[in-house]
Design a protein around this motif. Structure first.
Motif, PDB file in Angstrom:
ATOM      1  N   PHE A 183       0.891  -0.404   0.402  1.00 14.35           N
ATOM      2  CA  PHE A 183      -0.080  -0.294  -0.045  1.00 14.35           C
ATOM      3  C   PHE A 183       0.857   1.833   0.112  1.00 14.35           C
ATOM      4  N   GLY A 184       1.873   1.219   0.058  1.00 13.89           N
ATOM      5  CA  GLY A 184       3.157   2.453  -0.040  1.00 13.89           C
ATOM      6  C   GLY A 184       2.878   2.809  -0.898  1.00 13.89           C
ATOM      7  N   ASN A 185       2.778   1.911  -2.281  1.00 15.25           N
ATOM      8  CA  ASN A 185       3.181   2.329  -3.986  1.00 15.25           C
ATOM      9  C   ASN A 185       1.817   2.891  -4.405  1.00 15.25           C
ATOM     10  N   GLY A 186       2.546   3.623  -5.591  1.00 17.55           N
ATOM     11  CA  GLY A 186       1.229   4.671  -5.840  1.00 17.55           C
ATOM     12  C   GLY A 186       0.062   4.285  -5.658  1.00 17.55           C
ATOM     13  N   ASP A 211      -7.394   9.884   8.100  1.00 20.15           N
ATOM     14  CA  ASP A 211      -7.381   8.724   8.427  1.00 20.15           C
ATOM     15  C   ASP A 211      -6.657   7.122   8.571  1.00 20.15           C
ATOM     16  N   LEU A 212      -7.059   7.130   7.095  1.00 22.76           N
ATOM     17  CA  LEU A 212      -6.591   5.945   6.945  1.00 22.76           C
ATOM     18  C   LEU A 212      -5.483   5.489   6.230  1.00 22.76           C
ATOM     19  N   LYS A 213      -5.012   6.788   5.737  1.00 25.57           N
ATOM     20  CA  LYS A 213      -3.343   7.218   5.425  1.00 25.57           C
ATOM     21  C   LYS A 213      -2.802   6.784   6.338  1.00 25.57           C
ATOM     22  N   THR A 214      -2.953   7.460   7.598  1.00 28.72           N
ATOM     23  CA  THR A 214      -2.356   7.635   9.331  1.00 28.72           C
ATOM     24  C   THR A 214      -1.969   6.352   9.577  1.00 28.72           C
ATOM     25  N   LYS A 215      -3.048   5.238   9.202  1.00 29.81           N
ATOM     26  CA  LYS A 215      -3.514   3.939  10.260  1.00 29.81           C
ATOM     27  C   LYS A 215      -2.250   2.673   9.610  1.00 29.81           C
ATOM     28  N   ALA A 266       1.410   1.700  11.153  1.00 31.30           N
ATOM     29  CA  ALA A 266       0.906   0.072  11.189  1.00 31.30           C
ATOM     30  C   ALA A 266       2.174  -0.813  11.689  1.00 31.30           C
ATOM     31  N   ILE A 267       3.131  -0.223  10.936  1.00 32.27           N
ATOM     32  CA  ILE A 267       4.219  -0.688  11.862  1.00 32.27           C
ATOM     33  C   ILE A 267       5.590  -0.341  12.267  1.00 32.27           C
ATOM     34  N   GLU A 268       5.856  -1.504  12.968  1.00 31.08           N
ATOM     35  CA  GLU A 268       6.316  -0.479  14.143  1.00 31.08           C
ATOM     36  C   GLU A 268       8.253  -1.761  13.605  1.00 31.08           C
ATOM     37  N   GLU A 269       8.892  -0.683  13.297  1.00 31.05           N
ATOM     38  CA  GLU A 269      10.666  -0.921  12.513  1.00 31.05           C
ATOM     39  C   GLU A 269      11.456  -0.731  13.549  1.00 31.05           C
ATOM     40  N   ASN A 270      12.384  -1.525  15.215  1.00 31.98           N
ATOM     41  CA  ASN A 270      13.629  -0.723  15.568  1.00 31.98           C
ATOM     42  C   ASN A 270      14.456  -1.350  14.870  1.00 31.98           C
ATOM     43  N   PRO A 271      15.604  -1.609  14.059  1.00 35.19           N
ATOM     44  CA  PRO A 271      16.439  -2.962  13.719  1.00 35.19           C
ATOM     45  C   PRO A 271      17.386  -2.713  15.088  1.00 35.19           C
ATOM     46  N   GLU A 272      17.455  -1.480  15.835  1.00 34.88           N
ATOM     47  CA  GLU A 272      18.914  -1.398  16.467  1.00 34.88           C
ATOM     48  C   GLU A 272      18.097  -2.445  17.464  1.00 34.88           C
ATOM     49  N   LYS A 273      16.916  -1.958  18.542  1.00 35.84           N
ATOM     50  CA  LYS A 273      16.054  -2.881  18.940  1.00 35.84           C
ATOM     51  C   LYS A 273      15.341  -4.578  18.634  1.00 35.84           C
ATOM     52  N   GLY A 274      15.885  -4.291  17.596  1.00 34.88           N
ATOM     53  CA  GLY A 274      15.319  -5.766  17.401  1.00 34.88           C
ATOM     54  C   GLY A 274      13.697  -5.634  16.826  1.00 34.88           C
ATOM     55  N   ILE A 275      13.435  -4.819  17.382  1.00 39.92           N
ATOM     56  CA  ILE A 275      11.978  -4.703  17.347  1.00 39.92           C
ATOM     57  C   ILE A 275      11.131  -4.593  15.602  1.00 39.92           C
ATOM     58  N   TYR A 276      10.109  -5.650  15.269  1.00 37.54           N
ATOM     59  CA  TYR A 276      10.202  -5.474  14.560  1.00 37.54           C
ATOM     60  C   TYR A 276       8.302  -6.038  14.696  1.00 37.54           C
ATOM     61  N   PHE A 324      -5.372  -5.742  10.829  1.00 38.20           N
ATOM     62  CA  PHE A 324      -6.068  -6.997   9.969  1.00 38.20           C
ATOM     63  C   PHE A 324      -7.461  -6.807  10.650  1.00 38.20           C
ATOM     64  N   THR A 325      -8.640  -6.142  11.226  1.00 34.20           N
ATOM     65  CA  THR A 325      -9.445  -6.138  11.167  1.00 34.20           C
ATOM     66  C   THR A 325      -9.396  -5.052  11.007  1.00 34.20           C
ATOM     67  N   ASP A 326      -9.333  -3.713  10.040  1.00 33.15           N
ATOM     68  CA  ASP A 326     -10.225  -3.087   9.743  1.00 33.15           C
ATOM     69  C   ASP A 326     -10.703  -3.140   8.898  1.00 33.15           C
ATOM     70  N   GLU A 327     -12.050  -2.251   8.370  1.00 27.78           N
ATOM     71  CA  GLU A 327     -12.720  -2.629   7.303  1.00 27.78           C
ATOM     72  C   GLU A 327     -12.051  -2.206   6.162  1.00 27.78           C
ATOM     73  N   GLU A 328     -11.879  -0.299   6.151  1.00 24.95           N
ATOM     74  CA  GLU A 328     -11.295  -0.143   5.102  1.00 24.95           C
ATOM     75  C   GLU A 328     -10.358  -0.114   4.594  1.00 24.95           C
ATOM     76  N   ILE A 329      -9.192  -0.791   5.362  1.00 24.19           N
ATOM     77  CA  ILE A 329      -8.208  -1.868   5.202  1.00 24.19           C
ATOM     78  C   ILE A 329      -8.995  -2.634   4.289  1.00 24.19           C
ATOM     79  N   PHE A 330      -8.901  -3.370   4.620  1.00 20.90           N
ATOM     80  CA  PHE A 330      -9.943  -5.062   4.068  1.00 20.90           C
ATOM     81  C   PHE A 330     -10.223  -4.191   2.555  1.00 20.90           C
ATOM     82  N   GLU A 331     -10.809  -3.660   2.469  1.00 21.76           N
ATOM     83  CA  GLU A 331     -11.502  -3.328   1.441  1.00 21.76           C
ATOM     84  C   GLU A 331     -10.191  -2.638   0.268  1.00 21.76           C
ATOM     85  N   LEU A 332      -9.667  -1.758   0.566  1.00 19.42           N
ATOM     86  CA  LEU A 332      -8.253  -1.629   0.055  1.00 19.42           C
ATOM     87  C   LEU A 332      -7.919  -2.590  -0.054  1.00 19.42           C
ATOM     88  N   GLU A 333      -6.974  -4.163   0.556  1.00 18.42           N
ATOM     89  CA  GLU A 333      -6.406  -4.990   0.373  1.00 18.42           C
ATOM     90  C   GLU A 333      -6.815  -6.581  -0.906  1.00 18.42           C
TER      91      GLU A 333
END
Length: 108
Positions: free
Chosen positions: A5-8, A25-29, A33-43, A50-59
């Motif tokens: 979804f990060g693409n055009g 709101d949808l763009k902010t969601k 949505a992802i927390e990436e912190n390689p230094e702390k090993g957090i992904y 996974f339950t948001d209806e707007e995101i489901f429709e986009l998928e």
């Protein structure tokens, strides 16, 4: 998933209609949505993604209804007159092997 979804395509979905607040709101969601912190090993990903209806429709629109999707391997329908049923997104699919051994797929 979110990276797709990060693409055009996602941007096109935001500008296609609806009110400005819904778009933000949808763009902010998605952007948060992802927390990436390689230094702390957090992904990790927020669970509500996974339950948001707007995101489901986009998928459904941009992934399952707009792309080639692997459905089955021919070995899953090994003999003449065998069939296999599955779904691509919300769309039921039937794959058959006819009496001559040829594969055919149908949207049910």
């Amino acid at each position: 998933l979110i990276r797709v979804f990060g693409n055009g395509n996602l941007h096109a979905a935001f500008t296609a209609g609806g009110n400005a607040m819904g778009k933000i709101d949808l763009k902010t969601k998605i952007d948060t949505a992802i927390e990436e912190n390689p230094e702390k090993g957090i992904y990790r990903m927020r669970r509500d993604i996974f339950t948001d209806e707007e995101i489901f429709e986009l998928e459904m629109k941009y992934i399952f209804e707009g792309n080639w999707i692997y459905v089955a391997h021919e070995s899953q329908i090994p003999k003449p007159n065998d069939f296999y049923t599955t779904y691509v997104g919300r769309q039921p699919i039937v794959i058959t092997r006819n009496k001559d051994g040829e594969l055919n797929a149908f949207i049910n």
